[in-house]
Design a protein around this motif. Structure first.
Motif, mmCIF file in Angstrom:
data_model
loop_
_atom_site.group_PDB
_atom_site.id
_atom_site.type_symbol
_atom_site.label_atom_id
_atom_site.label_comp_id
_atom_site.label_asym_id
_atom_site.label_seq_id
_atom_site.Cartn_x
_atom_site.Cartn_y
_atom_site.Cartn_z
ATOM 1 N N TRP A 125 0.717 -1.061 -0.033
ATOM 2 C CA TRP A 125 -0.104 0.244 -0.117
ATOM 3 C C TRP A 125 0.631 1.151 0.159
ATOM 4 O O TRP A 125 1.852 1.358 1.253
ATOM 5 C CB TRP A 125 -1.317 0.126 1.066
ATOM 6 N N THR A 126 1.294 1.807 -0.794
ATOM 7 C CA THR A 126 1.316 3.554 -1.333
ATOM 8 C C THR A 126 0.863 4.357 -0.350
ATOM 9 O O THR A 126 -0.339 4.850 -0.510
ATOM 10 C CB THR A 126 1.535 4.249 -2.698
ATOM 11 N N MET A 127 1.889 5.014 0.219
ATOM 12 C CA MET A 127 1.384 5.683 1.454
ATOM 13 C C MET A 127 2.364 6.533 2.112
ATOM 14 O O MET A 127 3.510 6.145 1.885
ATOM 15 C CB MET A 127 1.164 5.288 2.940
ATOM 16 N N ASN A 128 2.117 8.250 1.818
ATOM 17 C CA ASN A 128 3.759 8.727 1.720
ATOM 18 C C ASN A 128 4.823 8.972 0.666
ATOM 19 O O ASN A 128 5.801 9.027 1.872
ATOM 20 C CB ASN A 128 3.846 8.849 3.318
ATOM 21 N N LYS A 129 4.570 7.772 -0.139
ATOM 22 C CA LYS A 129 5.286 7.665 -1.499
ATOM 23 C C LYS A 129 6.507 6.787 -0.989
ATOM 24 O O LYS A 129 7.595 6.451 -1.783
ATOM 25 C CB LYS A 129 6.008 9.271 -1.325
ATOM 26 N N CYS A 130 5.740 6.109 -0.065
ATOM 27 C CA CYS A 130 6.368 4.566 0.654
ATOM 28 C C CYS A 130 5.760 3.495 0.388
ATOM 29 O O CYS A 130 4.020 3.908 0.858
ATOM 30 C CB CYS A 130 7.209 4.766 1.651
ATOM 31 N N LEU A 131 6.269 2.413 -0.234
ATOM 32 C CA LEU A 131 4.842 0.777 -0.171
ATOM 33 C C LEU A 131 5.243 0.499 1.229
ATOM 34 O O LEU A 131 6.847 -0.027 2.091
ATOM 35 C CB LEU A 131 5.426 -0.102 -1.462
ATOM 36 N N ASN A 132 4.368 0.085 2.118
ATOM 37 C CA ASN A 132 4.305 -0.920 2.769
ATOM 38 C C ASN A 132 3.336 -2.050 2.942
ATOM 39 O O ASN A 132 2.277 -1.430 2.612
ATOM 40 C CB ASN A 132 3.460 0.148 4.112
ATOM 41 N N TYR A 133 3.500 -3.285 3.448
ATOM 42 C CA TYR A 133 2.706 -4.321 3.195
ATOM 43 C C TYR A 133 1.734 -4.138 4.740
ATOM 44 O O TYR A 133 2.040 -3.606 5.775
ATOM 45 C CB TYR A 133 3.313 -5.662 3.122
ATOM 46 N N HIS A 134 0.158 -4.096 4.110
ATOM 47 C CA HIS A 134 -0.765 -4.679 4.306
ATOM 48 C C HIS A 134 -1.305 -6.150 4.526
ATOM 49 O O HIS A 134 -1.308 -6.366 3.393
ATOM 50 C CB HIS A 134 -1.434 -3.444 4.783
ATOM 51 N N GLU A 135 -2.693 -5.898 5.850
ATOM 52 C CA GLU A 135 -3.651 -7.437 5.496
ATOM 53 C C GLU A 135 -5.284 -6.122 4.061
ATOM 54 O O GLU A 135 -5.263 -5.552 4.881
ATOM 55 C CB GLU A 135 -4.472 -7.523 6.028
ATOM 56 N N ILE A 136 -5.316 -7.001 3.504
ATOM 57 C CA ILE A 136 -6.300 -5.881 2.879
ATOM 58 C C ILE A 136 -7.109 -6.645 2.188
ATOM 59 O O ILE A 136 -8.400 -6.161 2.494
ATOM 60 C CB ILE A 136 -5.865 -5.644 0.832
ATOM 61 N N GLN A 170 -10.290 3.779 1.445
ATOM 62 C CA GLN A 170 -8.963 4.646 1.336
ATOM 63 C C GLN A 170 -7.824 4.569 2.464
ATOM 64 O O GLN A 170 -6.732 5.668 2.119
ATOM 65 C CB GLN A 170 -9.983 5.921 1.789
ATOM 66 N N SER A 171 -7.826 3.868 2.986
ATOM 67 C CA SER A 171 -6.985 3.658 3.811
ATOM 68 C C SER A 171 -6.763 2.163 3.983
ATOM 69 O O SER A 171 -7.556 1.361 4.158
ATOM 70 C CB SER A 171 -7.195 5.013 5.849
ATOM 71 N N PRO A 172 -5.456 1.204 4.852
ATOM 72 C CA PRO A 172 -5.609 -0.519 4.815
ATOM 73 C C PRO A 172 -6.938 -0.609 6.111
ATOM 74 O O PRO A 172 -7.059 0.617 7.015
ATOM 75 C CB PRO A 172 -4.203 0.172 5.612
ATOM 76 N N PRO A 173 -7.523 -1.488 6.186
ATOM 77 C CA PRO A 173 -8.598 -1.818 6.312
ATOM 78 C C PRO A 173 -8.530 -2.196 7.656
ATOM 79 O O PRO A 173 -7.141 -2.363 7.874
ATOM 80 C CB PRO A 173 -9.063 -2.425 6.064
ATOM 81 N N THR A 174 -9.386 -1.850 8.814
ATOM 82 C CA THR A 174 -9.142 -1.967 10.588
ATOM 83 C C THR A 174 -9.934 -3.828 10.562
ATOM 84 O O THR A 174 -10.554 -4.770 8.960
ATOM 85 C CB THR A 174 -10.260 -1.365 10.968
ATOM 86 N N GLU A 175 -9.711 -4.075 11.272
ATOM 87 C CA GLU A 175 -10.515 -5.863 11.902
ATOM 88 C C GLU A 175 -11.981 -5.611 11.610
ATOM 89 O O GLU A 175 -11.899 -6.903 10.589
ATOM 90 C CB GLU A 175 -9.413 -6.260 13.117
ATOM 91 N N GLU A 176 -12.567 -4.796 11.450
ATOM 92 C CA GLU A 176 -13.657 -4.490 11.506
ATOM 93 C C GLU A 176 -14.042 -5.489 10.416
ATOM 94 O O GLU A 176 -14.975 -6.159 9.824
ATOM 95 C CB GLU A 176 -14.504 -3.714 12.178
ATOM 96 N N TYR A 177 -13.593 -4.394 9.730
ATOM 97 C CA TYR A 177 -14.067 -4.121 8.033
ATOM 98 C C TYR A 177 -13.580 -5.591 7.578
ATOM 99 O O TYR A 177 -14.197 -5.799 6.745
ATOM 100 C CB TYR A 177 -13.302 -3.090 7.658
ATOM 101 N N LEU A 178 -12.087 -5.644 7.974
ATOM 102 C CA LEU A 178 -11.765 -7.120 6.917
ATOM 103 C C LEU A 178 -12.978 -8.721 7.240
ATOM 104 O O LEU A 178 -13.082 -9.566 6.310
ATOM 105 C CB LEU A 178 -10.324 -7.994 7.686
ATOM 106 N N ILE A 179 -12.873 -8.200 8.267
ATOM 107 C CA ILE A 179 -13.910 -9.684 8.668
ATOM 108 C C ILE A 179 -15.408 -9.163 8.170
ATOM 109 O O ILE A 179 -15.968 -10.577 7.881
ATOM 110 C CB ILE A 179 -14.145 -10.079 10.861
ATOM 111 N N GLN A 180 -15.704 -8.368 8.308
ATOM 112 C CA GLN A 180 -17.438 -8.126 7.337
ATOM 113 C C GLN A 180 -17.877 -7.673 6.108
ATOM 114 O O GLN A 180 -18.584 -8.507 6.041
ATOM 115 C CB GLN A 180 -18.358 -6.785 8.095
ATOM 116 N N ASN A 181 -16.506 -7.216 5.823
ATOM 117 C CA ASN A 181 -16.782 -6.631 4.021
ATOM 118 C C ASN A 181 -15.665 -7.318 3.275
ATOM 119 O O ASN A 181 -15.603 -7.052 1.862
ATOM 120 C CB ASN A 181 -16.634 -4.620 4.105
ATOM 121 N N THR A 182 -14.908 -7.423 3.622
ATOM 122 C CA THR A 182 -14.079 -8.576 2.716
ATOM 123 C C THR A 182 -13.529 -10.190 2.163
ATOM 124 O O THR A 182 -12.650 -10.513 1.467
ATOM 125 C CB THR A 182 -12.491 -8.696 3.064
ATOM 126 N N LEU A 183 -14.543 -10.708 2.414
ATOM 127 C CA LEU A 183 -15.428 -11.709 1.944
ATOM 128 C C LEU A 183 -15.558 -11.606 0.900
ATOM 129 O O LEU A 183 -16.172 -11.209 0.033
ATOM 130 C CB LEU A 183 -16.205 -12.808 2.705
#
Length: 713
Positions: A340-351, A459-472
């Motif tokens: 995920w590109t944030m502040n011109k830097c790449l960081n990995y996240h669970e999406i 718009q930003s890396p997802p929260t735990e609640e969002y991952l559980i509910q909205n990314t199946l």
């Protein structure tokens, strides 16, 4: 050769006191048998910057040690290995550690304070003791013994806490399985005497925390399985008195003495708000106005912090273009990680978390960018397809172009997925369902709708609640054919064929089943092995399938003129180099070589020659053998070097990862990732990132970790 860890993903251990956030801005938490150090402020996001490995079993409890209100550089941890360890991480390349030995069972909670140039540490254990240690941190000591022990007979202590009073005395509180909180004070001999016992909770007290209010009184918060939080006030006074609250209620104050000082203890308040066990309480004081805040977390699921696997990660697999990484775990989830590109830097996240299952996950195979197959400790292979909302968010993330597969999926109007009540299969949610869902919610305001998926734009890396509910992801197929639990999967690069194998003790159940991914019909059943097939790999041209097994044999299946696979070579007792279970295998990028690794610590590289031998290997032969005597080989991955030779990553059962250069005949070790940089339990899978300009290596292991490394040099 320089190896830089660019991504580490691991969940916090599920124990009540396994996380602490220091004033240094860093979070330390128990992560399997390690202590993970996480910075939440790197490039506007968070990243695990170090893992501390010394414990040999699960870490249950961690705590930063603060010196004179300065940023912490010391911490203490306790684990199931009966050990407590003091860590000094001030020097990033030379960490100090001291072992605190004495407990005979799991260390369950720990706390520490710095006072009078000494560190005092308290620990509780399942051995029914509370122990205290004290030492000068500047002294070079490798281990120390406790100076005082509270024996609880057959009782258990659930929480401990130390606090330095304004009078310069140290206060100790610990909670036991009789629903009580015991208060102890430091005497002139520097031992601790019991002073008071706090009564009121009706179930086990699971957490304690002290703070100092703006008038100089000490506040103690206690949280319990009775769902209540109690606040206790400790004030320095000289006369015992009763404070009238009103005509009917009186608060009884009790006094105790520490040295020449007298203190008064009273119940300040009872907080009711949680609906289940309250596992943790933590005070915070605003630096600007001194206002106090109390944070609590409960079994009623009212607080979630971040994501990551919290059990063994069994398998990983890159998406064909290398733009995101799948992982599966015995925590019964499938997860997707991406940069995920944030502040011109790449960081990995669970999406995304496409699968939340009812069985421990075992293996995964990616069929195409938006399709994968996974298997758990059941007899079924399940296949999944990305929903429209994931594709939309992923396109925003990577600026994807020429995504024909995504365009076709978007035409189906599948927006997401949900899990019906009492079900294990992810059900697709369509745009029309979302319209009905709004009507249903208006109709039944007090009930949860079955389709609780809500499409969102990330718009930003997802929260735990969002991952559980909205990314199946919707489940598209169930494949039935095996007689026992699935163990391994593999797919061709073009995604046209899926291979599956299950746990087995006979030839019949050891067969490999090939599936046509267009219609999900069985293409072939391949028999060669006698025991469980531990891993399979298709060659990059999709014309050969390599399999290895618990029967210590490897088999090469080749596609014939009828487009069917047949066994053309295999090892036996006469030509097999491996003497123990073969755990892993991989092909080189050009399919010229393949490698196998086994429990006997051997890595063997094989190739196809122009000479046909009078043996079961036919025209295949070994060209080089590497013996790693310290540990069994559990994971292998080939990569192409820009110069002459190949890169070979080797993962061991011990958690070590070796990076070797292979030049078609011999091995040269380029670098080794130790337990802190690699894994501290068995490495289960290694995968180089495809279609990447340099080298990125993904790894996963039994220590719950998913890591991604940049390799340079």
């Amino acid at each position: 050769m320089i190896v830089k860890n660019v991504y580490t993903s691991i969940g916090v251990n599920r124990t009540p006191s396994s996380l602490d956030w220091g004033s240094n801005g860093l979070i330390c938490y128990g992560a399997c048998n390690a202590v993970a150090i996480l910075s939440p402020t790197i490039n506007g996001s968070c990243k695990i910057i170090k893992t501390l490995v010394e414990h040999t079993e699960r870490v249950n409890t961690v705590k930063w040690i603060q010196r004179n209100n300065q940023a912490e550089f010391e911490l203490v941890s306790g684990g199931d290995d009966s050990r407590c360890i003091y860590w000094n991480i001030k020097s990033p390349n030379d960490y100090r550690k001291i072992s605190l030995n004495g407990h005979e069972n799991s260390v369950t909670s720990v706390d520490a304070v710095f006072h009078n140039n000494e560190i005092t540490i308290v620990t509780s254990s399942a051995d029914s003791t509370v122990r205290l240690w004290r030492f000068k941190p500047e002294k070079e000591e490798k281990e120390i013994s406790s100076f005082q022990v509270f024996n609880l007979s057959s009782g258990i202590c659930f929480a401990v806490k130390l606090f330095v009073l304004p009078t310069n005395n140290i206060l100790l509180a610990f909670a036991t399985d009789d629903d009580k909180v015991h208060i102890c004070g430091e005497t002139s001999s520097q031992n601790f005497d019991k002073l008071e016992t706090l009564l009121g909770h009706e179930d086990w007290v699971r957490s304690l925390d002290f703070t100092l209010d703006n008038i100089g009184d000490v506040l103690l918060a206690t949280s319990s399985q009775d769902s209540f939080i109690r606040l206790w006030r400790i004030s320095e006074r000289s006369i015992k008195k009763e404070i009238s609250v009103d005509e009917l209620i009186k608060v009884d104050e009790r006094t105790f003495a520490i040295g020449k000082k007298t203190f008064v203890l009273s119940l300040e308040s009872v907080l009711q708000g949680h609906e289940n066990w309250v596992y943790s309480v933590c005070w915070n004081k605003n630096k600007d106005d001194g206002a106090l805040q109390l944070l609590s977390s409960s079994m009623d699921k009212t607080m979630i912090i971040w994501t990551g696997h919290f059990k063994e990660v069994k398998d990983i697999c890159w998406e064909p273009k290398g733009e995101f990484l799948f992982s599966v775990s015995t925590d019964q989830t499938t997860r997707i990680h991406a940069a995920w590109t944030m502040n011109k830097c790449l960081n990995y996240h669970e999406i995304s978390r496409p699968q939340v299952h009812g069985y421990d996950m075992q293996c995964i195979a990616v069929i195409s960018r938006y399709k994968f197959a996974s298997a758990a400790e059941e007899k079924i292979v399940r296949t999944f397809q990305a929903p429209g909302n994931f594709i939309e968010n992923f396109r925003n993330l990577v600026n994807s172009e020429n995504d024909l597969e995504g365009d076709e999926i978007l035409k189906t109007h599948q927006k997401g997925a949900s899990v019906p009540s009492l079900g294990l299969s992810n059900k697709a949610v369509y745009e029309e369902d979302l319209k009905h869902q709004v009507d249903e919610e208006k109709k039944f305001k007090d009930e949860y709708p079955e389709n609780y998926f809500v499409p969102m734009t990330m718009q930003s890396p997802p929260t735990e609640e969002y991952l559980i509910q909205n990314t199946l992801w919707p489940e598209s197929q169930k494949l039935y054919a095996h007689g026992y639990e699935l163990y391994s999967l593999a797919a061709t690069i073009d995604g046209k064929i899926l291979a599956s194998a299950c746990k087995a003790t006979t030839v019949e159940h050891s067969e490999i089943i090939l599936w046509n991914t267009n219609n999900w019909k069985i293409l072939q059943r391949l028999r060669s092995h006698k025991l469980t097939v531990t891993q399979m790999k298709f060659s990059h041209d999709s014309n050969r399938l390599l399999s290895v097994s618990r029967d210590r044999r490897l088999t090469i299946f080749e596609k014939n003129n009828e487009e069917c696979f047949e066994a053309v070579a295999y090892t036996d007792r006469n030509n097999g180099i491996h003497e123990r279970i073969i755990w892993c295998c991989c092909w080189s990028h050009d399919d010229k070589f393949f490698a196998t690794g086994s429990r006997d610590g051997k890595v063997v590289v094989w190739t196809k020659s122009n000479e046909v031998q009078d043996s079961s290997l036919k025209d295949y032969q070994s060209v080089a053998t590497l013996v790693l005597e310290t540990s069994s080989v559990t994971a292998l991955a080939f990569a192409q070097l820009s110069f002459n030779g190949y890169l070979l990553a080797i993962g061991l059962e011990s958690g070590i990862i070796h990076i070797y250069k292979f030049n078609e005949k011999s091995f040269e070790c380029l670098t080794t990732l130790n337990h802190s940089d690699g894994h501290h339990l068995s490495v289960n899978k290694l995968e180089f990132r495809p279609n990447f300009s340099g080298f990125q290596l993904a790894s996963c292991g039994n220590d719950h970790l998913v890591r991604i490394y940049d390799i340079q040099g």
